[in-house]
Motif scaffolding. Structure first.
Motif, PDB file in Angstrom:
ATOM      1  N   MET A   1       2.060 -20.410   2.217  1.00 49.62           N
ATOM      2  CA  MET A   1       2.059 -19.562   1.050  1.00 49.62           C
ATOM      3  C   MET A   1       1.614 -18.165   1.460  1.00 49.62           C
ATOM      4  O   MET A   1       0.663 -18.007   2.222  1.00 49.62           O
ATOM      5  CB  MET A   1       1.114 -20.114  -0.020  1.00 49.62           C
ATOM      6  N   ALA A   2       2.291 -17.134   0.966  1.00 52.41           N
ATOM      7  CA  ALA A   2       1.978 -15.758   1.317  1.00 52.41           C
ATOM      8  C   ALA A   2       0.630 -15.361   0.722  1.00 52.41           C
ATOM      9  O   ALA A   2       0.281 -15.763  -0.394  1.00 52.41           O
ATOM     10  CB  ALA A   2       3.069 -14.833   0.820  1.00 52.41           C
ATOM     11  N   LEU A   3      -0.122 -14.560   1.480  1.00 54.54           N
ATOM     12  CA  LEU A   3      -1.435 -14.132   1.007  1.00 54.54           C
ATOM     13  C   LEU A   3      -1.313 -13.208  -0.198  1.00 54.54           C
ATOM     14  O   LEU A   3      -2.075 -13.309  -1.151  1.00 54.54           O
ATOM     15  CB  LEU A   3      -2.186 -13.438   2.147  1.00 54.54           C
ATOM     16  N   PHE A   4      -0.318 -12.303  -0.160  1.00 49.46           N
ATOM     17  CA  PHE A   4      -0.139 -11.329  -1.233  1.00 49.46           C
ATOM     18  C   PHE A   4       1.159 -11.581  -1.981  1.00 49.46           C
ATOM     19  O   PHE A   4       2.143 -12.056  -1.409  1.00 49.46           O
ATOM     20  CB  PHE A   4      -0.150  -9.911  -0.668  1.00 49.46           C
ATOM     21  N   SER A   5       1.159 -11.226  -3.266  1.00 46.67           N
ATOM     22  CA  SER A   5       2.354 -11.391  -4.089  1.00 46.67           C
ATOM     23  C   SER A   5       3.372 -10.296  -3.758  1.00 46.67           C
ATOM     24  O   SER A   5       3.058  -9.322  -3.058  1.00 46.67           O
ATOM     25  CB  SER A   5       1.975 -11.317  -5.570  1.00 46.67           C
ATOM     26  N   ASP A   6       4.583 -10.453  -4.290  1.00 44.12           N
ATOM     27  CA  ASP A   6       5.618  -9.434  -4.066  1.00 44.12           C
ATOM     28  C   ASP A   6       5.177  -8.086  -4.609  1.00 44.12           C
ATOM     29  O   ASP A   6       5.397  -7.046  -3.966  1.00 44.12           O
ATOM     30  CB  ASP A   6       6.927  -9.871  -4.737  1.00 44.12           C
ATOM     31  N   ALA A   7       4.555  -8.074  -5.798  1.00 40.96           N
ATOM     32  CA  ALA A   7       4.098  -6.824  -6.398  1.00 40.96           C
ATOM     33  C   ALA A   7       3.025  -6.166  -5.529  1.00 40.96           C
ATOM     34  O   ALA A   7       3.012  -4.939  -5.360  1.00 40.96           O
ATOM     35  CB  ALA A   7       3.553  -7.078  -7.805  1.00 40.96           C
ATOM     36  N   GLN A   8       2.153  -6.973  -4.959  1.00 39.05           N
ATOM     37  CA  GLN A   8       1.105  -6.425  -4.102  1.00 39.05           C
ATOM     38  C   GLN A   8       1.681  -5.867  -2.815  1.00 39.05           C
ATOM     39  O   GLN A   8       1.279  -4.801  -2.347  1.00 39.05           O
ATOM     40  CB  GLN A   8       0.058  -7.500  -3.807  1.00 39.05           C
ATOM     41  N   ARG A   9       2.647  -6.572  -2.230  1.00 36.93           N
ATOM     42  CA  ARG A   9       3.252  -6.077  -0.997  1.00 36.93           C
ATOM     43  C   ARG A   9       4.013  -4.774  -1.237  1.00 36.93           C
ATOM     44  O   ARG A   9       3.980  -3.864  -0.401  1.00 36.93           O
ATOM     45  CB  ARG A   9       4.180  -7.144  -0.407  1.00 36.93           C
ATOM     46  N   THR A  10       4.652  -4.666  -2.383  1.00 33.46           N
ATOM     47  CA  THR A  10       5.363  -3.425  -2.721  1.00 33.46           C
ATOM     48  C   THR A  10       4.373  -2.273  -2.863  1.00 33.46           C
ATOM     49  O   THR A  10       4.590  -1.179  -2.335  1.00 33.46           O
ATOM     50  CB  THR A  10       6.156  -3.590  -4.035  1.00 33.46           C
ATOM     51  N   PRO A 113      -5.477  -5.324  -3.181  1.00 38.47           N
ATOM     52  CA  PRO A 113      -4.554  -4.211  -2.909  1.00 38.47           C
ATOM     53  C   PRO A 113      -4.598  -3.150  -4.002  1.00 38.47           C
ATOM     54  O   PRO A 113      -4.703  -3.478  -5.195  1.00 38.47           O
ATOM     55  CB  PRO A 113      -3.186  -4.900  -2.851  1.00 38.47           C
ATOM     56  N   LEU A 114      -4.529  -1.892  -3.599  1.00 37.56           N
ATOM     57  CA  LEU A 114      -4.514  -0.758  -4.520  1.00 37.56           C
ATOM     58  C   LEU A 114      -3.174  -0.051  -4.441  1.00 37.56           C
ATOM     59  O   LEU A 114      -2.596   0.077  -3.354  1.00 37.56           O
ATOM     60  CB  LEU A 114      -5.639   0.221  -4.181  1.00 37.56           C
ATOM     61  N   ASP A 115      -2.684   0.434  -5.582  1.00 34.22           N
ATOM     62  CA  ASP A 115      -1.406   1.143  -5.582  1.00 34.22           C
ATOM     63  C   ASP A 115      -1.617   2.618  -5.240  1.00 34.22           C
ATOM     64  O   ASP A 115      -2.736   3.042  -4.916  1.00 34.22           O
ATOM     65  CB  ASP A 115      -0.681   0.974  -6.918  1.00 34.22           C
ATOM     66  N   LYS A 116      -0.572   3.409  -5.335  1.00 36.14           N
ATOM     67  CA  LYS A 116      -0.663   4.821  -4.953  1.00 36.14           C
ATOM     68  C   LYS A 116      -1.546   5.625  -5.890  1.00 36.14           C
ATOM     69  O   LYS A 116      -1.924   6.761  -5.586  1.00 36.14           O
ATOM     70  CB  LYS A 116       0.731   5.431  -4.877  1.00 36.14           C
ATOM     71  N   HIS A 117      -1.892   5.038  -7.051  1.00 34.22           N
ATOM     72  CA  HIS A 117      -2.807   5.697  -7.983  1.00 34.22           C
ATOM     73  C   HIS A 117      -4.219   5.123  -7.864  1.00 34.22           C
ATOM     74  O   HIS A 117      -5.052   5.346  -8.738  1.00 34.22           O
ATOM     75  CB  HIS A 117      -2.295   5.523  -9.414  1.00 34.22           C
ATOM     76  N   TRP A 118      -4.461   4.351  -6.811  1.00 35.73           N
ATOM     77  CA  TRP A 118      -5.751   3.743  -6.525  1.00 35.73           C
ATOM     78  C   TRP A 118      -6.149   2.707  -7.578  1.00 35.73           C
ATOM     79  O   TRP A 118      -7.337   2.480  -7.821  1.00 35.73           O
ATOM     80  CB  TRP A 118      -6.852   4.807  -6.381  1.00 35.73           C
ATOM     81  N   ALA A 123      -4.105 -10.109  -8.287  1.00 32.38           N
ATOM     82  CA  ALA A 123      -5.407 -10.779  -8.234  1.00 32.38           C
ATOM     83  C   ALA A 123      -6.104 -10.504  -6.906  1.00 32.38           C
ATOM     84  O   ALA A 123      -5.466 -10.189  -5.903  1.00 32.38           O
ATOM     85  CB  ALA A 123      -5.216 -12.290  -8.405  1.00 32.38           C
ATOM     86  N   VAL A 124      -7.425 -10.642  -6.912  1.00 27.88           N
ATOM     87  CA  VAL A 124      -8.202 -10.517  -5.678  1.00 27.88           C
ATOM     88  C   VAL A 124      -7.823 -11.657  -4.744  1.00 27.88           C
ATOM     89  O   VAL A 124      -7.656 -12.802  -5.168  1.00 27.88           O
ATOM     90  CB  VAL A 124      -9.717 -10.578  -5.976  1.00 27.88           C
ATOM     91  N   ARG A 125      -7.665 -11.348  -3.465  1.00 27.97           N
ATOM     92  CA  ARG A 125      -7.404 -12.376  -2.462  1.00 27.97           C
ATOM     93  C   ARG A 125      -8.680 -12.597  -1.668  1.00 27.97           C
ATOM     94  O   ARG A 125      -9.077 -11.755  -0.866  1.00 27.97           O
ATOM     95  CB  ARG A 125      -6.254 -11.937  -1.533  1.00 27.97           C
TER      96      ARG A 125
END
Length: 202
Positions: A1-10, A113-118, A123-125
């Motif tokens: 199972m991947a550690l991060f979701s698709d949204a988090q990887r993006t 993971p944080l997005d470009k707007h911090w 969810a927390v991994r």
């Protein structure tokens, strides 16, 4: 199972792998800190028991290479430290008073993971769990106008506190300690490297 979701990887690709690093210590009143400024509310999950628990942004966690050595198993333990002005020595005294309650408590590190707007994404991994080995405090009085205290806590893997079994050698002497009179190891020395093995003739 991947550690991060698709949204988090993006989000990680767009923001250049920005993370909030979280630390939780399961003392009677849990210690919650993270690697940024201000307070960070964290939703409840399998580790965090309080929905919206506030993690204090102390910026006192060690750098990522130090943590990577812990996560990858190349370091058995690390030490987290916080230094602050402490004119009356209260911080150092608190560390000494809490040393017992902070011992043998579950310690957990998480990445968010944080997005470009911090902003946190998903969810927390929770990526590593260990055990605390207690706290210690020290004071630096070199500047009498601004005395400083440092509080440290040692964190190790769940295996660092286990006792190691005594070394055992396949020799008649060691075998006699466990099974007096047994001669099963009497000829082990003849199997050592560099010893010529003489096989019985047919």
């Amino acid at each position: 199972m991947a550690l991060f979701s698709d949204a988090q990887r993006t989000a990680m690709q767009e923001a250049g792998n920005r993370f909030a690093l979280l630390f939780r210590l399961a003392t009677p009143t849990p210690v919650r800190i993270w690697s940024g400024p201000g307070e960070l509310p964290v939703p409840s999950d399998t580790v965090e028991t309080v929905d919206g628990a506030l993690y204090q942004g102390l910026g006192a966690l060690p750098d990522l290479p130090t943590l990577e050595s812990l996560f990858n198993g190349t370091a058995s333990r690390i030490e987290l430290s916080l230094s602050a002005p402490d004119e009356d020595g209260r911080l150092a005294a608190l560390a000494e008073a809490e040393a017992v309650s902070a011992r043998n408590r579950q310690a957990v590190f998480g990445l968010w993971p944080l997005d470009k707007h911090w902003q946190p994404v998903g969810a927390v991994r929770w990526i590593w769990r260990g055990v605390s080995h207690g706290t210690s405090g020290s004071q630096d009085g070199r500047d009498p106008t601004r005395p400083t205290s440092t509080v440290s806590i040692s964190i190790g893997s769940r295996f660092t506190g286990r006792r190691q079994g005594k070394a055992f050698f396949w020799t008649p002497t060691d075998q006699a300690l466990d099974a007096p009179g047994d001669r099963g190891f009497d000829n082990v020395a003849a199997l050592s490297e560099g010893v010529e093995k003489k096989w019985p003739k047919a």
